[in-house]
Design an enzyme around this catalytic site. Sequence first.
Site, PDB file in Angstrom:
ATOM      1  N   THR A   7       0.838  -1.210   0.000  1.00 20.25           N
ATOM      2  CA  THR A   7       0.000   0.000   0.000  1.00 20.25           C
ATOM      3  C   THR A   7       0.861   1.243   0.000  1.00 20.25           C
ATOM      4  O   THR A   7       1.972   1.234   0.537  1.00 20.25           O
ATOM      5  CB  THR A   7      -0.952   0.029   1.222  1.00 20.25           C
ATOM      6  OG1 THR A   7      -1.772   1.194   1.149  1.00 20.25           O
ATOM      7  CG2 THR A   7      -0.199   0.048   2.544  1.00 20.25           C
ATOM      8  N   GLY A  11      -2.176   5.808   6.279  1.00 17.86           N
ATOM      9  CA  GLY A  11      -3.247   5.683   7.260  1.00 17.86           C
ATOM     10  C   GLY A  11      -3.738   4.244   7.356  1.00 17.86           C
ATOM     11  O   GLY A  11      -3.924   3.693   8.442  1.00 17.86           O
ATOM     12  N   ASP A  65      -8.388  -3.364  -0.359  1.00 15.12           N
ATOM     13  CA  ASP A  65      -9.112  -2.467  -1.244  1.00 15.12           C
ATOM     14  C   ASP A  65     -10.398  -2.038  -0.548  1.00 15.12           C
ATOM     15  O   ASP A  65     -11.134  -2.872  -0.014  1.00 15.12           O
ATOM     16  CB  ASP A  65      -9.436  -3.103  -2.599  1.00 15.12           C
ATOM     17  CG  ASP A  65      -9.899  -2.031  -3.580  1.00 15.12           C
ATOM     18  OD1 ASP A  65      -9.053  -1.211  -4.003  1.00 15.12           O
ATOM     19  OD2 ASP A  65     -11.098  -1.969  -3.880  1.00 15.12           O
ATOM     20  N   HIS A 168     -14.941  -1.005   9.008  1.00 15.74           N
ATOM     21  CA  HIS A 168     -14.822  -1.964   7.923  1.00 15.74           C
ATOM     22  C   HIS A 168     -13.442  -2.644   7.930  1.00 15.74           C
ATOM     23  O   HIS A 168     -13.336  -3.854   7.922  1.00 15.74           O
ATOM     24  CB  HIS A 168     -15.045  -1.201   6.609  1.00 15.74           C
ATOM     25  CG  HIS A 168     -14.347   0.141   6.587  1.00 15.74           C
ATOM     26  ND1 HIS A 168     -14.729   1.166   7.406  1.00 15.74           N
ATOM     27  CD2 HIS A 168     -13.258   0.592   5.921  1.00 15.74           C
ATOM     28  CE1 HIS A 168     -13.924   2.195   7.224  1.00 15.74           C
ATOM     29  NE2 HIS A 168     -13.010   1.871   6.329  1.00 15.74           N
ATOM     30  N   ARG A 169     -12.383  -1.832   7.979  1.00 12.49           N
ATOM     31  CA  ARG A 169     -11.024  -2.389   7.941  1.00 12.49           C
ATOM     32  C   ARG A 169     -10.736  -3.194   9.203  1.00 12.49           C
ATOM     33  O   ARG A 169     -10.143  -4.271   9.147  1.00 12.49           O
ATOM     34  CB  ARG A 169      -9.992  -1.266   7.776  1.00 12.49           C
ATOM     35  CG  ARG A 169      -8.527  -1.755   7.749  1.00 12.49           C
ATOM     36  CD  ARG A 169      -7.573  -0.719   7.205  1.00 12.49           C
ATOM     37  NE  ARG A 169      -7.947  -0.344   5.862  1.00 12.49           N
ATOM     38  CZ  ARG A 169      -8.592   0.813   5.571  1.00 12.49           C
ATOM     39  NH1 ARG A 169      -8.862   1.709   6.499  1.00 12.49           N
ATOM     40  NH2 ARG A 169      -8.949   1.057   4.323  1.00 12.49           N
TER      41      ARG A 169
HETATM   42  P1  ITT Z   1      -3.485   1.769  -1.764  1.00  6.53           P
HETATM   43  O1  ITT Z   1      -4.229   1.366  -3.010  1.00  6.53           O
HETATM   44  O2  ITT Z   1      -2.064   2.169  -2.019  1.00  6.53           O
HETATM   45  O3  ITT Z   1      -3.636   0.772  -0.658  1.00  6.53           O
HETATM   46  P2  ITT Z   1      -5.551   3.851  -1.644  1.00  6.53           P
HETATM   47  O4  ITT Z   1      -5.729   5.002  -0.705  1.00  6.53           O
HETATM   48  O5  ITT Z   1      -5.559   4.143  -3.112  1.00  6.53           O
HETATM   49  O6  ITT Z   1      -4.193   3.118  -1.207  1.00  6.53           O
HETATM   50  P3  ITT Z   1      -8.074   2.370  -1.784  1.00  6.53           P
HETATM   51  O7  ITT Z   1      -8.154   2.318  -3.272  1.00  6.53           O
HETATM   52  O8  ITT Z   1      -8.450   1.134  -1.043  1.00  6.53           O
HETATM   53  O9  ITT Z   1      -6.603   2.726  -1.308  1.00  6.53           O
HETATM   54  O10 ITT Z   1      -8.927   3.565  -1.203  1.00  6.53           O
HETATM   55  C1  ITT Z   1      -9.941   4.197  -1.924  1.00  6.53           C
HETATM   56  C2  ITT Z   1     -10.184   5.579  -1.366  1.00  6.53           C
HETATM   57  O11 ITT Z   1     -10.920   5.466  -0.171  1.00  6.53           O
HETATM   58  C3  ITT Z   1      -8.943   6.397  -1.053  1.00  6.53           C
HETATM   59  O12 ITT Z   1      -9.205   7.738  -1.416  1.00  6.53           O
HETATM   60  C4  ITT Z   1      -8.795   6.262   0.447  1.00  6.53           C
HETATM   61  O13 ITT Z   1      -8.213   7.431   1.008  1.00  6.53           O
HETATM   62  C5  ITT Z   1     -10.241   6.111   0.879  1.00  6.53           C
HETATM   63  N1  ITT Z   1     -10.336   5.250   2.066  1.00  6.53           N
HETATM   64  C6  ITT Z   1      -9.924   3.951   2.150  1.00  6.53           C
HETATM   65  N2  ITT Z   1     -10.128   3.489   3.408  1.00  6.53           N
HETATM   66  C7  ITT Z   1     -10.670   4.508   4.101  1.00  6.53           C
HETATM   67  C8  ITT Z   1     -11.077   4.671   5.444  1.00  6.53           C
HETATM   68  O14 ITT Z   1     -10.935   3.699   6.322  1.00  6.53           O
HETATM   69  N3  ITT Z   1     -11.564   5.844   5.818  1.00  6.53           N
HETATM   70  C9  ITT Z   1     -11.691   6.874   4.940  1.00  6.53           C
HETATM   71  N4  ITT Z   1     -11.336   6.819   3.674  1.00  6.53           N
HETATM   72  C10 ITT Z   1     -10.823   5.644   3.248  1.00  6.53           C
END
Ligand code: ITT
Length: 188
Positions: A7, A11, A65, A168-169
């Site tokens: 990743t 965060g 994801d 969720h996470r």
């Molecule tokens: P990686 O793919 O490098 O892991 P990413 O931030 O692109 O990082 P995602 O595609 O899973 O990861 O995230 C989609 C979006 O949702 C992205 O803008 C994140 O900042 C946001 N997001 C993911 N988990 C979140 C959470 O727990 N709380 C708030 N926003 C979240």
Amino acid sequence: MKLHMVTRNQGKFREASLELSKFGIELLQIPDDKVELQSDDVSEIALFAARQAYARHRVPLVVDDTGLYIESLNGFPGPYSSYVLRKIGLQGVLRLLDGVTNRRACFRTAVAYVDGTEESLFTGETCGFIVEAPRGSLGFGYDPIFVPEGSNRTFAEMSVEEKNALSHRGRALRALGSWLASRSQSNR
Ligand code: ITT
């Protein structure tokens, strides 16, 4: 036990490290891009990316994801959550909900584990609602505009520990942690 997470999101990595440490797992970050499959389903996206990452790095690893699915927008931005946040920001998302009374939304996370022999998927969902204006400075991404059901604070007003307990996470990671812990016991 050591495990890698692919990743670029610090965060996400911080939340996962804390939760998995409770299962005796040391998480190491691989700050690489995920190969993004076009799909509506976070599980498919995570598994595809984890397989690609394993082919490149050859160490037991996980990929997370996550998407935010807003009910009144028919699940948008869902798998496009990252793109949408980059392009229009939190204010842009709030503008899409101007005058909309149904503020319900759910976060969905899929964590895919791949080690060359085994593959496994762990999912978690947390529903709640989108607030009118951002609040809080903790967390990341959509956290300042999302309040989980049963709370009156946004995720950005919670510590990592508090967010993990409700998120969720957190749910997906606890399922992963239990599975890895039981697996390492039966391999003894
Ligand atoms: P990686 O793919 O490098 O892991 P990413 O931030 O692109 O990082 P995602 O595609 O899973 O990861 O995230 C989609 C979006 O949702 C992205 O803008 C994140 O900042 C946001 N997001 C993911 N988990 C979140 C959470 O727990 N709380 C708030 N926003 C979240």
